[in-house]
Scaffold this motif. Structure first.
Motif, PDB file in Angstrom:
ATOM      1  N   PHE A 161       0.861  -1.173   0.000  1.00  0.00           N
ATOM      2  CA  PHE A 161       0.000   0.000   0.000  1.00  0.00           C
ATOM      3  C   PHE A 161       0.901   1.227   0.000  1.00  0.00           C
ATOM      4  CE2 PHE A 161      -4.271  -1.725   0.911  1.00  0.00           C
ATOM      5  CZ  PHE A 161      -3.926  -3.032   1.204  1.00  0.00           C
ATOM      6  N   ARG A 162       0.334   2.376  -0.308  1.00  0.00           N
ATOM      7  CA  ARG A 162       1.127   3.606  -0.261  1.00  0.00           C
ATOM      8  C   ARG A 162       0.266   4.769   0.206  1.00  0.00           C
ATOM      9  NH1 ARG A 162       2.082   4.640  -6.784  1.00  0.00           N
ATOM     10  NH2 ARG A 162      -0.066   5.264  -7.286  1.00  0.00           N
ATOM     11  N   GLN A 163       0.942   5.744   0.797  1.00  0.00           N
ATOM     12  CA  GLN A 163       0.245   6.938   1.261  1.00  0.00           C
ATOM     13  C   GLN A 163       1.053   8.160   0.880  1.00  0.00           C
ATOM     14  OE1 GLN A 163      -0.693   7.077   5.469  1.00  0.00           O
ATOM     15  NE2 GLN A 163      -2.381   8.478   5.078  1.00  0.00           N
ATOM     16  N   ALA A 164       0.461   8.980   0.034  1.00  0.00           N
ATOM     17  CA  ALA A 164       1.084  10.228  -0.380  1.00  0.00           C
ATOM     18  C   ALA A 164       0.707  11.329   0.612  1.00  0.00           C
ATOM     19  CB  ALA A 164       0.624  10.604  -1.785  1.00  0.00           C
ATOM     20  N   PRO A 165       1.497  12.385   0.678  1.00  0.00           N
ATOM     21  CA  PRO A 165       1.202  13.482   1.614  1.00  0.00           C
ATOM     22  C   PRO A 165      -0.196  14.051   1.386  1.00  0.00           C
ATOM     23  CG  PRO A 165       3.395  13.731   0.711  1.00  0.00           C
ATOM     24  CD  PRO A 165       2.759  12.614  -0.045  1.00  0.00           C
ATOM     25  N   LYS A 207      -2.986  12.556   1.510  1.00  0.00           N
ATOM     26  CA  LYS A 207      -3.942  11.632   0.906  1.00  0.00           C
ATOM     27  C   LYS A 207      -4.121  10.397   1.777  1.00  0.00           C
ATOM     28  CE  LYS A 207      -3.136  12.982  -3.910  1.00  0.00           C
ATOM     29  NZ  LYS A 207      -2.835  12.480  -5.286  1.00  0.00           N
ATOM     30  N   GLU A 208      -5.193   9.657   1.525  1.00  0.00           N
ATOM     31  CA  GLU A 208      -5.422   8.423   2.247  1.00  0.00           C
ATOM     32  C   GLU A 208      -4.520   7.326   1.689  1.00  0.00           C
ATOM     33  OE1 GLU A 208     -10.139   9.033   3.467  1.00  0.00           O
ATOM     34  OE2 GLU A 208      -9.531   7.395   2.145  1.00  0.00           O
ATOM     35  N   ARG A 209      -4.281   6.347   2.531  1.00  0.00           N
ATOM     36  CA  ARG A 209      -3.481   5.206   2.081  1.00  0.00           C
ATOM     37  C   ARG A 209      -4.270   4.437   1.022  1.00  0.00           C
ATOM     38  NH1 ARG A 209      -0.688   2.051   6.820  1.00  0.00           N
ATOM     39  NH2 ARG A 209      -2.840   1.572   7.377  1.00  0.00           N
ATOM     40  N   GLU A 210      -3.568   3.976  -0.013  1.00  0.00           N
ATOM     41  CA  GLU A 210      -4.235   3.279  -1.102  1.00  0.00           C
ATOM     42  C   GLU A 210      -3.523   1.969  -1.442  1.00  0.00           C
ATOM     43  OE1 GLU A 210      -4.185   5.599  -4.689  1.00  0.00           O
ATOM     44  OE2 GLU A 210      -2.014   5.552  -4.870  1.00  0.00           O
TER      45      GLU A 210
END
Length: 124
Positions: free
Chosen positions: A37-41, A43-46
């Protein structure tokens, strides 16, 4: 408990490649889904990708399909995320996670074990 430790993040330029690793230890399961998974600044984790340990069935988010490849090494208890053609929008903290229920696939709530995350930054 399952311990997950990610590595391989860093700063790269757009178009570059990077490989993330996730080493698993602790409790063993007969089968398990291992996901990224990833989380950008801001933003929600995706969801990014997941792979079933036995059999190797993989599933990807549309945003990374064709550019990222998830794989595992049974002997090393390690899951990899090979990322190619990286874009600035791939910039995020990338997390490794484990879903012992086998039904989660892209659903974050099914993943009960998480690593600490590794930063990937893609400059334009």
């Amino acid at each position: 408990q399952v311990q997950l430790v990610e590595s391989g993040g860093g700063l790269v330029q757009a178009g570059d490649s990077l490989r993330l690793s996730c080493a698993a230890s602790g409790r063993t399961f007969s089968n398990i889904n291992m996901g990224w998974f990833r989380q950008a600044p801001g933003k929600e984790r995706e969801f990014v990708a997941t792979i079933r340990w036995i059999g190797g069935t993989a599933y990807y988010a549309d945003s990374v399909k064709g550019r990222f490849t998830i794989s595992r090494d049974n002997a090393k208890n390690t899951v990899y995320l090979q990322m190619t053609s990286l874009k600035p929008e791939d910039t995020a903290v990338y997390y490794c996670a484990a879903d012992p229920s086998l039904v989660g696939w892209a659903r974050e709530r099914a993943y009960v074990y998480w690593g600490q995350g590794t930063q990937v930054t893609v400059s334009s």
